[in-house]
Motif scaffolding. Structure first.
Motif, PDB file in Angstrom:
ATOM      1  N   ARG A   1       0.848  -1.191   0.000  1.00 26.52           N
ATOM      2  CA  ARG A   1       0.000   0.000   0.000  1.00 26.52           C
ATOM      3  C   ARG A   1       0.886   1.245   0.000  1.00 26.52           C
ATOM      4  O   ARG A   1       1.189   1.822   1.039  1.00 26.52           O
ATOM      5  CB  ARG A   1      -0.949  -0.023   1.197  1.00 26.52           C
ATOM      6  CG  ARG A   1      -1.883  -1.216   1.229  1.00 26.52           C
ATOM      7  CD  ARG A   1      -2.684  -1.345  -0.054  1.00 26.52           C
ATOM      8  NE  ARG A   1      -3.486  -0.165  -0.308  1.00 26.52           N
ATOM      9  CZ  ARG A   1      -3.858   0.227  -1.526  1.00 26.52           C
ATOM     10  NH1 ARG A   1      -3.471  -0.441  -2.600  1.00 26.52           N
ATOM     11  NH2 ARG A   1      -4.595   1.317  -1.666  1.00 26.52           N
ATOM     12  N   LYS A   2       1.278   1.604  -1.206  1.00 29.34           N
ATOM     13  CA  LYS A   2       2.176   2.732  -1.436  1.00 29.34           C
ATOM     14  C   LYS A   2       1.719   3.464  -2.680  1.00 29.34           C
ATOM     15  O   LYS A   2       1.082   2.867  -3.557  1.00 29.34           O
ATOM     16  CB  LYS A   2       3.607   2.221  -1.606  1.00 29.34           C
ATOM     17  CG  LYS A   2       4.645   3.286  -1.970  1.00 29.34           C
ATOM     18  CD  LYS A   2       6.032   2.676  -2.016  1.00 29.34           C
ATOM     19  CE  LYS A   2       7.050   3.665  -2.566  1.00 29.34           C
ATOM     20  NZ  LYS A   2       7.089   4.924  -1.807  1.00 29.34           N
ATOM     21  N   MET A   3       2.044   4.750  -2.774  1.00 37.50           N
ATOM     22  CA  MET A   3       1.726   5.528  -3.965  1.00 37.50           C
ATOM     23  C   MET A   3       2.227   4.800  -5.208  1.00 37.50           C
ATOM     24  O   MET A   3       3.435   4.653  -5.422  1.00 37.50           O
ATOM     25  CB  MET A   3       2.360   6.911  -3.863  1.00 37.50           C
ATOM     26  CG  MET A   3       2.030   7.826  -5.017  1.00 37.50           C
ATOM     27  SD  MET A   3       2.636   9.519  -4.766  1.00 37.50           S
ATOM     28  CE  MET A   3       4.363   9.322  -5.235  1.00 37.50           C
ATOM     29  N   ALA A   4       1.294   4.333  -6.028  1.00 35.48           N
ATOM     30  CA  ALA A   4       1.675   3.482  -7.155  1.00 35.48           C
ATOM     31  C   ALA A   4       2.577   4.209  -8.137  1.00 35.48           C
ATOM     32  O   ALA A   4       3.522   3.624  -8.686  1.00 35.48           O
ATOM     33  CB  ALA A   4       0.421   2.980  -7.863  1.00 35.48           C
ATOM     34  N   CYS A   5       2.321   5.501  -8.378  1.00 38.80           N
ATOM     35  CA  CYS A   5       3.071   6.188  -9.432  1.00 38.80           C
ATOM     36  C   CYS A   5       4.496   6.508  -9.027  1.00 38.80           C
ATOM     37  O   CYS A   5       5.273   6.985  -9.862  1.00 38.80           O
ATOM     38  CB  CYS A   5       2.338   7.442  -9.887  1.00 38.80           C
ATOM     39  SG  CYS A   5       2.159   8.728  -8.642  1.00 38.80           S
ATOM     40  N   SER A   6       4.900   6.245  -7.773  1.00 36.01           N
ATOM     41  CA  SER A   6       6.322   6.389  -7.466  1.00 36.01           C
ATOM     42  C   SER A   6       7.137   5.301  -8.167  1.00 36.01           C
ATOM     43  O   SER A   6       8.353   5.412  -8.294  1.00 36.01           O
ATOM     44  CB  SER A   6       6.570   6.361  -5.958  1.00 36.01           C
ATOM     45  OG  SER A   6       6.315   5.089  -5.415  1.00 36.01           O
TER      46      SER A   6
END
Length: 818
Positions: free
Chosen positions: A158-163
């Motif tokens: 669960r992390k900012m996908a676009c990073s």
């Protein structure tokens, strides 16, 4: 009263093979390494690839917490260490004690540190981050592979996908303490959660605050009071001994309604919750709320089933933009940046902003600005373009994240719809996922089960939609334009933008066309010499698959092959504005069947060729100025209807629009060949269609004719042939400069540049940043008939001359007849 001590100072980051460097909290590893001069700016040239190692490494942050006052001195029974956001996989230690571990960027964490901070010498606090790649690959090995639109493992944590990169963004996989840290000291009880349900019935506003409490042992047997104040109204409820959940309701008579921009004002009321032990206040919570009703009308009709937002009983055509994170390093986005970008959206006529599911739940600053500006917010849950496993350890994280963020954001009046995901239901059906999954979980249980249940339990005042695109059920294709929301990407990927006019989706939640960033932006970010569409830096800052090929194929039906980079740059920006205009004009003319367009995308997170209207340095592309025309309350457009031409008079204002339209068939030299004056009346929030007399239709032969239609200050043009077949004259104009101010105060003068056409000028553009990187113009593409004038206001141009202005002006005429 609860005491709060920020933990923002004294942090250091341990760097492999280097020792330690000062760390900024909030911040991230990349920004700390940049500040220490240990990595190059990843936004410049090809540096993104040079810093890829950062995302693969493990990192440790450390500070020392000083001693706190003991219970006997300050009267506090409990001390909590609170992290609002950790990115992403971390172990937290206080001295030798492990407080806990985290695996979710989108949640906050609280640890009981009572009695652990009383040492005279201070206590070391360390936060050790494991590479997101390491954790994602561990979970993928545990749960099995899943299909994904990108070759990165973002669905496994669960992390900012676009990073992890996108077709407009760099791959810069972050780690760090990206939100504030603090120590909270409290006694007896605290407010563990406040979820205000805001409704309105006639003239009466109502707030039903659902309260969660946490008590110390000494507070468990005490009756407590919860006081709710909304504006001038006050209500109280008693939390009996042992009670940790209660509801307190407050009514506000004669409540003023909150409206979207363009429909009314945005009054906001202070909503305050106080937790009391007798007369002593233990804790407090405060937000601003607005009274309004919101519905989502998806009822079936003769054309399928719609998707229309209804606010305070008024049906709305949504003039929207998609929002991506403003920076790959979100800790760098401050209140001023949010406010500026959202004010720019509002100034362009936007009334809805969709927070896209591959980013983050944005800062309170974002939603506060939307509340104040009257910008409706469509909020995606954070799932995008991939199959997401539903098993542990992810499922529990998804539910906790959803509950926390729904409760956090629900006070905001601007938030009007929760959306389950971006393109995943569509992906399952059309992107060969079903076969690859072979029965494995992929997220359907989230979008059609878990998330609607969380919204129904926590925030039943707002509608939930399972995904974008989504037709409402599996009875229809997920991207069926006749049902629900649709994404129109086939046109950009494979067709000419004229194909937008082949269908009328009920709600266009994504569509767009690429163009490069402003010249000054690319010149700052790239050292390519010469700069060319296929020079190394330009190619690296083009992340879309075959992006340059699609740009070239998009130009081909309309223009000859550009002669040089400057011509390519100008024409691709023109084509972006033209493409978006073709879609918006067509779909707005079909209101109420089509109830909204959400352009992909408003903003960029770095210097890049993308679909944005505002580039990564904050400069406006011509598309931004075109949005002002397309999203104005009143729009004039010529459309093909059933083989004939019609003038669509689009009136989204709250007042009737009546007048006379002046239609002229005109030669490219300016001669009027035929004309007519047609009276019209368009009621408020309606579209009036005026048939165009066949005698006014321009002849295609020779490319010498066009149609011009005027109504008040608005004009629409219609050309029967592509630009490459128009017999454009050599562009000629006169220039006048008027300088306001002499720059004596240290600021550049304001320049009014008046262009008077001596010939037809098609899509005249002043590229102000070529005059000076700081220069801006207040207008974009302008088409003038012979003898007409337009005045552009230029700011930030320190040494204005007519000669320089002439070099920064371009027209389609010159691009076609070179």
């Amino acid at each position: 009263m609860k005491d709060i001590t920020p933990v923002a100072d004294g942090w250091e980051l341990r760097v492999p093979d280097h020792g330690s460097v000062p760390a900024q909290v909030p911040g991230c590893v990349h920004t700390d390494l940049l500040a220490a001069g240990l990595i190059p700016d990843p936004y410049l040239d090809l540096n993104e690839a040079e810093v890829a190692w950062v995302g693969r490494a493990d990192w440790t942050y450390r500070t020392v917490l000083g001693p706190l006052d003991g219970p006997g001195e300050a009267g506090h029974e409990r001390a909590d260490l609170v992290f609002d956001g950790l990115d992403t996989v971390a172990e937290i230690r206080l001295g030798d004690r492990v407080l806990g571990a985290t695996r979710n960027m989108h949640r906050g964490y609280r640890f009981d540190v009572t009695g652990l901070l009383d040492g005279a010498g201070g206590t070391p606090l360390t936060v050790a981050f494991t590479s997101a790649y390491t954790e994602a690959e561990r979970v993928r090995a545990l749960l099995g592979d899943r299909p994904n639109a990108y070759p990165e493992p973002f669905p496994y944590l669960r992390k900012m996908a676009c990073s992890f990169g996108w077709d407009w963004g760099p791959t810069l996989v972050t780690a760090g303490i990206w939100k504030p840290v603090r120590i909270e000291r409290w006694s007896t009880a605290r407010l563990a959660g406040v979820a205000p349900l805001v409704t309105v019935d006639g003239a009466t506003g109502r707030v039903e605050a659902r309260i969660d409490l946490e008590r110390t042992p000494s507070g468990a047997a005490r009756p407590l009071t919860v006081r709710l104040r909304v504006g001038g109204s006050v209500a109280e409820a008693t939390a009996a001994p042992g009670t940790d959940h209660l509801t307190v309701s407050c009514e506000v008579p004669d409540a003023r309604l909150w409206w979207p921009r363009g429909y009314g004002e945005q009054p906001l009321y202070a909503c305050e919750v106080s937790l009391l032990d007798g007369d002593e206040q233990l804790d407090g919570w405060e937000r601003r709320i607005g009274f309004r009703s919101v519905e989502l009308d998806t009822s079936p009709d003769e054309g399928g089933s719609g998707f229309t937002l209804v606010v305070n009983g008024v049906r709305i055509f949504a003039r929207g933009v998609n929002w991506i994170p403003e920076d790959v390093f979100p800790s760098r986005i401050g209140a001023d940046t949010y406010r500026l970008r959202l004010e720019q959206a509002a100034d362009a006529g936007v009334d809805l902003v969709r927070v896209w599911g591959g980013g983050i739940y944005e800062s309170e600053h974002f939603y506060d600005a939307c509340d104040e500006l009257g910008l409706l917010v469509w909020q995606d849950f954070l799932f995008a373009c991939a199959a997401y496993p539903e098993e542990k350890p992810l499922r529990g994280e998804v539910e906790a994240e959803a509950r926390e963020n729904v409760a956090r954001l629900m006070p905001h009046a601007s938030l009007v719809v929760w959306n389950g995901n971006n393109e995943n239901l569509w992906g399952f059906r059309d992107w060969e996922w079903e076969e690859q999954l072979a029965g494995e979980s992929w997220g359907e249980g989230y979008y059609l089960g878990l998330l609607p249940r969380v919204v129904a339990e926590v925030d039943p005042t707002r509608p939930y939609w399972a995904g974008s695109p989504w037709s409402g059920s599996w009875d229809h294709h997920p991207n069926d334009p006749e049902h629900g929301t649709a994404h129109s990407w086939e046109v950009w990927n494979r067709e000419d933008y004229a194909a937008y006019q082949d269908s009328v989706p009920r709600f266009v939640a994504e569509f767009g066309w690429q163009a490069p960033a402003a010249y000054a932006t690319m010149r700052r970010a790239l050292s390519d010499d010469p700069l060319a569409p296929d020079s190394p830096g330009m190619l690296h800052h083009q992340k879309a698959g075959d992006g340059n090929g699609k740009l070239a194929r998009g130009l081909a039906p309309h223009f000859p092959v550009p002669a040089d980079f400057d011509g390519w740059h100008y024409l691709t920006q023109v084509n972006q504005a033209r493409a978006v205009a073709a879609g918006v004009e067509h779909w707005r003319s079909h209101w109420p069947r089509c109830a909204g367009t959400v352009v992909w995308q408003l903003n960029d997170c770095w210097p890049v060729t993308s679909w944005s209207a505002i580039d990564g340095d904050g400069r406006f592309k011509p598309l931004y100025h075109e949005l002002k025309r397309l999203y104005a309350d009143r729009l004039l457009t010529v459309q093909e209807r059933d083989g004939a031409l019609a003038l669509a008079v689009v009136n989204q204002s709250g007042q009737e629009w009546a007048g006379t339209a002046w239609l002229r068939r005109v030669d490219v030299d300016g001669a009027v060949l035929a004309e007519a004056r047609v009276p019209f009346t368009a009621a408020a929030r309606t579209v009036a269609l005026l048939p165009v007399d066949p005698g006014l239709r321009p002849a295609p032969d020779g490319g010498r004719e066009l149609l011009a239609a005027d109504a008040g200050e608005l004009r629409a043009y219609w050309f029967p042939v592509p630009d490459k077949d128009v017999a454009y004259p050599e562009p000629q104009w006169d220039l006048e400069l008027a300088v306001r101010g002499d720059g004596a105060d240290g600021t550049a003068p304001v320049v009014e540049l008046t262009v008077t056409a001596r010939t037809l000028l098609r899509d005249l553009l002043l590229q102000a940043d070529r005059l000076d990187p700081a220069a801006t113009a207040d207008r974009g593409l302008i088409t003038l008939l012979p003898g007409e004038s337009a005045t552009l206001t230029v700011r930030g141009w320190p040494d204005p001359t007519r000669k320089a202005a002439a070099t920064a002006l371009r027209t389609v005429n010159a691009a076609v007849i070179r």
